[in-house]
Design an enzyme around this catalytic site. Sequence first.
Site, PDB file in Angstrom:
ATOM      1  N   TYR A  55       0.855  -1.201   0.000  1.00 31.14           N
ATOM      2  CA  TYR A  55       0.000   0.000   0.000  1.00 31.14           C
ATOM      3  C   TYR A  55       0.886   1.245   0.000  1.00 31.14           C
ATOM      4  O   TYR A  55       0.716   2.149  -0.822  1.00 31.14           O
ATOM      5  CB  TYR A  55      -0.905  -0.015   1.232  1.00 31.14           C
ATOM      6  CG  TYR A  55      -1.619   1.289   1.462  1.00 31.14           C
ATOM      7  CD1 TYR A  55      -2.632   1.709   0.610  1.00 31.14           C
ATOM      8  CD2 TYR A  55      -1.266   2.125   2.533  1.00 31.14           C
ATOM      9  CE1 TYR A  55      -3.286   2.916   0.806  1.00 31.14           C
ATOM     10  CE2 TYR A  55      -1.914   3.330   2.739  1.00 31.14           C
ATOM     11  CZ  TYR A  55      -2.922   3.720   1.875  1.00 31.14           C
ATOM     12  OH  TYR A  55      -3.555   4.920   2.073  1.00 31.14           O
TER      13      TYR A  55
HETATM   14  O1  LIG Z   1      -2.211   6.898   7.754  1.00 26.32           O
HETATM   15  C1  LIG Z   1      -2.331   6.218   6.751  1.00 26.32           C
HETATM   16  O2  LIG Z   1      -1.820   6.520   5.718  1.00 26.32           O
HETATM   17  C2  LIG Z   1      -3.099   4.937   6.823  1.00 26.32           C
HETATM   18  O3  LIG Z   1      -3.977   5.005   7.943  1.00 26.32           O
HETATM   19  C3  LIG Z   1      -4.700   3.843   8.167  1.00 26.32           C
HETATM   20  O4  LIG Z   1      -3.814   2.759   8.439  1.00 26.32           O
HETATM   21  P1  LIG Z   1      -3.448   2.418   9.936  1.00 26.32           P
HETATM   22  O5  LIG Z   1      -2.727   3.526  10.571  1.00 26.32           O
HETATM   23  O6  LIG Z   1      -2.784   1.098   9.900  1.00 26.32           O
HETATM   24  O7  LIG Z   1      -4.895   2.376  10.607  1.00 26.32           O
HETATM   25  P2  LIG Z   1      -5.701   1.170  11.247  1.00 26.32           P
HETATM   26  O8  LIG Z   1      -5.850   0.060  10.305  1.00 26.32           O
HETATM   27  O9  LIG Z   1      -6.925   1.750  11.837  1.00 26.32           O
HETATM   28  O10 LIG Z   1      -4.744   0.695  12.435  1.00 26.32           O
HETATM   29  C4  LIG Z   1      -4.441   1.582  13.514  1.00 26.32           C
HETATM   30  C5  LIG Z   1      -3.587   0.881  14.529  1.00 26.32           C
HETATM   31  O11 LIG Z   1      -4.307  -0.186  15.099  1.00 26.32           O
HETATM   32  C6  LIG Z   1      -3.563  -1.388  14.995  1.00 26.32           C
HETATM   33  N1  LIG Z   1      -4.491  -2.502  14.816  1.00 26.32           N
HETATM   34  C7  LIG Z   1      -5.225  -2.604  13.695  1.00 26.32           C
HETATM   35  C8  LIG Z   1      -6.116  -3.616  13.530  1.00 26.32           C
HETATM   36  C9  LIG Z   1      -6.249  -4.577  14.542  1.00 26.32           C
HETATM   37  O12 LIG Z   1      -7.038  -5.529  14.467  1.00 26.32           O
HETATM   38  N2  LIG Z   1      -5.495  -4.443  15.658  1.00 26.32           N
HETATM   39  C10 LIG Z   1      -4.609  -3.434  15.833  1.00 26.32           C
HETATM   40  O13 LIG Z   1      -3.949  -3.346  16.864  1.00 26.32           O
HETATM   41  C11 LIG Z   1      -2.634  -1.199  13.829  1.00 26.32           C
HETATM   42  O14 LIG Z   1      -1.493  -2.008  13.970  1.00 26.32           O
HETATM   43  C12 LIG Z   1      -2.330   0.279  13.932  1.00 26.32           C
HETATM   44  O15 LIG Z   1      -1.266   0.473  14.819  1.00 26.32           O
HETATM   45  C13 LIG Z   1      -5.544   3.507   6.966  1.00 26.32           C
HETATM   46  O16 LIG Z   1      -6.215   2.271   7.182  1.00 26.32           O
HETATM   47  C14 LIG Z   1      -4.725   3.422   5.715  1.00 26.32           C
HETATM   48  O17 LIG Z   1      -5.585   3.255   4.621  1.00 26.32           O
HETATM   49  C15 LIG Z   1      -3.861   4.643   5.551  1.00 26.32           C
HETATM   50  O18 LIG Z   1      -4.647   5.713   5.157  1.00 26.32           O
END
Ligand SMILES: O=C(O)[C@H]1O[C@H](OP(=O)(O)OP(=O)(O)OC[C@H]2O[C@@H](n3ccc(=O)[nH]c3=O)[C@H](O)[C@@H]2O)[C@H](O)[C@@H](O)[C@H]1O
Length: 432
Positions: free
Chosen positions: A243
């Site tokens: 991504y």
């Molecule tokens: O800023 C971005 O550019 C991206 O932001 C977002 O990604 P992330 O920051 O990864 O958000 P998100 O999935 O909510 O996980 C948040 C936290 O929860 C943790 N996480 C997640 C899922 C889970 O089941 N458990 C968990 O601990 C996980 O490890 C993480 O630490 C958008 O989805 C992406 O499309 C993109 O725009």
Amino acid sequence: MPSLEDELFPSTPGKVKIERTHNNINRQFHRCFASTSTMFLWALFLIALTASYLSFQSFVDSGSRYLAASWGGIQWEKQVRSSAQIRRSGGMAVLVTGAAGFVGTHVSLALKKRGDGVLGLDNFNNYYDPSLKKARKSLLNSHGIFIVEGDINDARLLAKLFDVVAFTHVMHLAAQAGVRYAMENPSSYVHSNVAGLVTLLEACKSTNPQPAVVWASSSSVYGLNEKVPFSESDRTDQPASLYAATKKAGEEITHTYNHIYGLSITGLRFFTVYGPWGRPDMAYFSFTRNILQGKPITVYRGKNLVDLARDFTYIDDIVKGCLGSLDTAGKSTGSGGKKRGAAPYRIFNLGNTSPVTVPTLVGILERHLKMKAKKNIIEMPGNGDVPFTHANISQARIQLGYRPATDLQTGLKKFVRWYLSYYGYNHGKSVN
Ligand SMILES: O=C(O)[C@H]1O[C@H](OP(=O)(O)OP(=O)(O)OC[C@H]2O[C@@H](n3ccc(=O)[nH]c3=O)[C@H](O)[C@@H]2O)[C@H](O)[C@@H](O)[C@H]1O
């Protein structure tokens, strides 16, 4: 009795059986003719059958093409024009791609409310529950925003849209989002974030006048960068997920179109955007769903038991950053696919500048929902996640007037209120 073959084609040339009577020959000739004409008729019949099958097939094909193309026609063009109509002096006509998405919906509404023309484009794919996208579409329709159902990879559709409306700006938000899903379906990221982006930029550069393009990059481009807070000038050549790699590729691709064709480009690195009408695949959303349903949630933890942290950014702040970007985007300079001078190329962080750990996020949700989460804490799998994000927003503050104003506690309160109401949980329930 000699076979017909023997009769007509004697095994020894010149040894024709002269003792045969004239009648005999005649009879054989008729038999042969009758059989040839039967074969001829059969052949005709088969040709006719094949031809009618082929024409039926092409009828079915063109019919399904017609049904699949849900765009075109006088009525459709009227809706497109009316939706994109500017209703304030100095306003803009904006094509919003991914308009039925989370950020797309909010940006479209904000633009429309201040009198700008907005036309939405969305392919309504099923990456997450399409009924939520349809509900957002109904919301937009009720505010006079028309959404064309189509894909950014459809060059003919894009050419048609630019033909019907002289868009001043394109707000490009259509993308394959999600960091971890890239391991499951890598080609969808290439399809939307690379091929789709190129198709869109081709349409933008070919139209006259060219629109200014503002588009969604991502905080994920910082990848394994450890220098905090993340500044736009930091290295972005160590993506941790496909991504992130496709978003980084998008930054390079848009640079090329700026350089060759004079397209005005603004790339926005969004930091984990959350809020009402959000994306069900994101942690704050799926945690809320599971807590309410009494199901466990999985909380990832970094190496050495360090909590993961994100610079969670509320949707209203992101919308202000998007509108600020559109308002300050300089003009594209090209025409007829040719560059006429230098055009702006800008990249901004849109974050909140105060990272919060994932367990803290869970704690806030528990308080708002008045329910305890069943936590399953595991070490972060090697799935593309990064340990933390933290935005330096000084560039956006100076150039866009961007000032995030919503902390996670307040923003999640608004999200939970929306969630309970949207999914029909006890309407009267107050949210702390
Ligand atoms: O800023 C971005 O550019 C991206 O932001 C977002 O990604 P992330 O920051 O990864 O958000 P998100 O999935 O909510 O996980 C948040 C936290 O929860 C943790 N996480 C997640 C899922 C889970 O089941 N458990 C968990 O601990 C996980 O490890 C993480 O630490 C958008 O989805 C992406 O499309 C993109 O725009």
